[in-house]
Design an enzyme around this catalytic site. Sequence first.
Site, PDB file in Angstrom:
ATOM      1  N   GLY A  11      -6.866  48.351  48.986  1.00  0.00           N
ATOM      2  CA  GLY A  11      -7.872  47.338  48.649  1.00  0.00           C
ATOM      3  C   GLY A  11      -9.212  47.987  48.342  1.00  0.00           C
ATOM      4  O   GLY A  11      -9.626  48.896  49.052  1.00  0.00           O
ATOM      5  N   ALA A  22     -20.910  60.834  44.965  1.00  0.00           N
ATOM      6  CA  ALA A  22     -21.348  61.929  45.842  1.00  0.00           C
ATOM      7  C   ALA A  22     -20.363  63.097  45.815  1.00  0.00           C
ATOM      8  O   ALA A  22     -20.770  64.264  45.749  1.00  0.00           O
ATOM      9  CB  ALA A  22     -21.508  61.405  47.267  1.00  0.00           C
ATOM     10  N   ARG A  72      -1.880  49.408  45.130  1.00  0.00           N
ATOM     11  CA  ARG A  72      -0.979  49.801  46.219  1.00  0.00           C
ATOM     12  C   ARG A  72       0.310  50.263  45.550  1.00  0.00           C
ATOM     13  O   ARG A  72       0.850  49.553  44.722  1.00  0.00           O
ATOM     14  CB  ARG A  72      -0.737  48.620  47.163  1.00  0.00           C
ATOM     15  N   SER A  73       0.754  51.466  45.892  1.00  0.00           N
ATOM     16  CA  SER A  73       1.884  52.058  45.161  1.00  0.00           C
ATOM     17  C   SER A  73       3.165  52.124  45.985  1.00  0.00           C
ATOM     18  O   SER A  73       3.178  52.655  47.098  1.00  0.00           O
ATOM     19  CB  SER A  73       1.499  53.477  44.726  1.00  0.00           C
ATOM     20  N   GLY A 102      -7.919  53.123  52.975  1.00  0.00           N
ATOM     21  CA  GLY A 102      -7.726  52.728  54.371  1.00  0.00           C
ATOM     22  C   GLY A 102      -6.552  53.435  55.034  1.00  0.00           C
ATOM     23  O   GLY A 102      -6.120  54.508  54.582  1.00  0.00           O
ATOM     24  N   ASP A 103      -5.984  52.813  56.061  1.00  0.00           N
ATOM     25  CA  ASP A 103      -4.944  53.489  56.850  1.00  0.00           C
ATOM     26  C   ASP A 103      -3.679  53.789  56.040  1.00  0.00           C
ATOM     27  O   ASP A 103      -3.075  54.849  56.198  1.00  0.00           O
ATOM     28  CB  ASP A 103      -4.619  52.700  58.126  1.00  0.00           C
ATOM     29  N   THR A 126     -12.675  50.773  53.744  1.00  0.00           N
ATOM     30  CA  THR A 126     -11.975  49.493  53.851  1.00  0.00           C
ATOM     31  C   THR A 126     -12.910  48.490  54.512  1.00  0.00           C
ATOM     32  O   THR A 126     -13.665  48.855  55.423  1.00  0.00           O
ATOM     33  CB  THR A 126     -10.666  49.607  54.671  1.00  0.00           C
ATOM     34  N   ASP A 128     -12.147  46.320  56.534  1.00  0.00           N
ATOM     35  CA  ASP A 128     -11.675  45.954  57.876  1.00  0.00           C
ATOM     36  C   ASP A 128     -12.250  46.825  59.005  1.00  0.00           C
ATOM     37  O   ASP A 128     -12.109  46.477  60.172  1.00  0.00           O
ATOM     38  CB  ASP A 128     -10.140  46.020  57.929  1.00  0.00           C
ATOM     39  N   ASP A 130     -11.146  49.459  60.380  1.00  0.00           N
ATOM     40  CA  ASP A 130     -10.087  49.619  61.383  1.00  0.00           C
ATOM     41  C   ASP A 130      -9.494  51.026  61.433  1.00  0.00           C
ATOM     42  O   ASP A 130      -8.358  51.213  61.844  1.00  0.00           O
ATOM     43  CB  ASP A 130      -8.972  48.589  61.135  1.00  0.00           C
ATOM     44  N   ARG A 172      -6.477  40.726  57.675  1.00  0.00           N
ATOM     45  CA  ARG A 172      -5.086  40.335  57.896  1.00  0.00           C
ATOM     46  C   ARG A 172      -4.634  40.727  59.304  1.00  0.00           C
ATOM     47  O   ARG A 172      -3.980  39.976  59.990  1.00  0.00           O
ATOM     48  CB  ARG A 172      -4.202  41.015  56.845  1.00  0.00           C
ATOM     49  N   GLU A 188     -20.053  29.278  66.974  1.00  0.00           N
ATOM     50  CA  GLU A 188     -19.674  28.791  68.305  1.00  0.00           C
ATOM     51  C   GLU A 188     -18.341  29.359  68.784  1.00  0.00           C
ATOM     52  O   GLU A 188     -18.104  29.465  69.984  1.00  0.00           O
ATOM     53  CB  GLU A 188     -19.607  27.259  68.302  1.00  0.00           C
ATOM     54  N   LYS A 214     -23.564  17.692  71.388  1.00  0.00           N
ATOM     55  CA  LYS A 214     -23.454  18.785  70.398  1.00  0.00           C
ATOM     56  C   LYS A 214     -22.438  18.419  69.338  1.00  0.00           C
ATOM     57  O   LYS A 214     -21.264  18.228  69.632  1.00  0.00           O
ATOM     58  CB  LYS A 214     -23.043  20.088  71.105  1.00  0.00           C
ATOM     59  N   GLU A 223      -8.382  35.791  58.715  1.00  0.00           N
ATOM     60  CA  GLU A 223      -7.184  35.235  58.066  1.00  0.00           C
ATOM     61  C   GLU A 223      -5.891  35.518  58.843  1.00  0.00           C
ATOM     62  O   GLU A 223      -4.966  34.707  58.836  1.00  0.00           O
ATOM     63  CB  GLU A 223      -7.062  35.729  56.621  1.00  0.00           C
ATOM     64  N   GLN A 252     -15.654  38.696  49.695  1.00  0.00           N
ATOM     65  CA  GLN A 252     -16.124  39.655  50.705  1.00  0.00           C
ATOM     66  C   GLN A 252     -15.861  41.103  50.312  1.00  0.00           C
ATOM     67  O   GLN A 252     -16.426  42.026  50.882  1.00  0.00           O
ATOM     68  CB  GLN A 252     -15.420  39.397  52.050  1.00  0.00           C
ATOM     69  N   ARG A 253     -14.952  41.312  49.377  1.00  0.00           N
ATOM     70  CA  ARG A 253     -14.621  42.693  49.013  1.00  0.00           C
ATOM     71  C   ARG A 253     -15.567  43.257  47.957  1.00  0.00           C
ATOM     72  O   ARG A 253     -15.719  44.466  47.826  1.00  0.00           O
ATOM     73  CB  ARG A 253     -13.177  42.758  48.511  1.00  0.00           C
TER      74      ARG A 253
END
Length: 320
Positions: A11, A22, A72-73, A102-103, A126, A128, A130, A172, A188, A214, A223, A252-253
Amino acid sequence: MKKIGILTSGGDSSGMNAVIRAATRTAFNNGIDVTGIVRGYKGLVKGEFRKLNRIDVSGIINQGGTILKTSRSEAFKTSQGRKQAYQNLKDNQIQALIVIGGDGTFRGADIFGEEFDFPVMGVPATIDNDILGTDFTVGADTAVNVALDAIDKIRDTVTSMERIFVVEVMGRDCGYIALESGVAGGCEQVVIPEIEYDVKRLTDDILQGYKQGKISWIIVVAEGGRKAQDIAQDIVTLTSLEVRVTVLGHIQRGGRPTARDRILGGRFGNSAVEFLLQGQRAKAVGIQGDKVVSLSFKETAAKRKSLNTDSYLRLIRVLT
Ligand code: F6P
């Protein structure tokens, strides 16, 4: 080292271009040519290579996405595909590889590096956040800020119309964006994959708050935690209150990388080349505190990176 290859995989995340810029410029400053590999491992297997010149990495620091494209391959998961990839690198006299992703990207890099004794350096990018061993990955800060910006806007309606909103953010398998944007947005409740969804607790809280007057709520859900629509349905069923749902998705990406992601991308890209020049291999760059470090691929894959869930959820409980 006379020539390196560079690719982005998995992603996309905002700030990948800052890494490419860089790494390419650091390579040039050390008399090394750079080949851009298009569409990640897919392009590596197919031999989609293009020489990068100084001009190719000009004016990209502020752009989201990746000028090298990504994918993604499946082919790279096969030994036949990796054999072809290695042949393509040899045919193009490429002596080392920088992989940005990513991972999944790192797992592929680790196998490939070991199979062919080929120097590979990973750059964690990434949304995430993570990857184990690094405090931050490139793109996570931008994603959190995009989510936060949306939550702030939604809050205007939440407050004005006294409504309950469920906002679904990306992640995910990981609740990083939900936790960060949830705390920063004064939300909240946060529902994340790392913690079992407790419908009774959620709706009891809402009902108890409702009794005390409230009426405005924002519940952020990753997600992978639960579908926002399902949570909304649970709330309607158990409280009879009106609920609206917003799914933020891939906004968001993308978008302009934040200053943090550009600086992180710059530091990572620069260090990736410098570590390769020092002879390091099968490593990934990472940041710990303010220090750029090198991590073995095995270290990054040792276990799932844990989130600061307890202290964040406690903060949410105490402050809302
Ligand atoms: O790159 C990570 C990520 O953005 C996750 O947060 C998300 O669940 C997933 O990728 C979405 O993947 P895709 O773009 O293939 O739908």
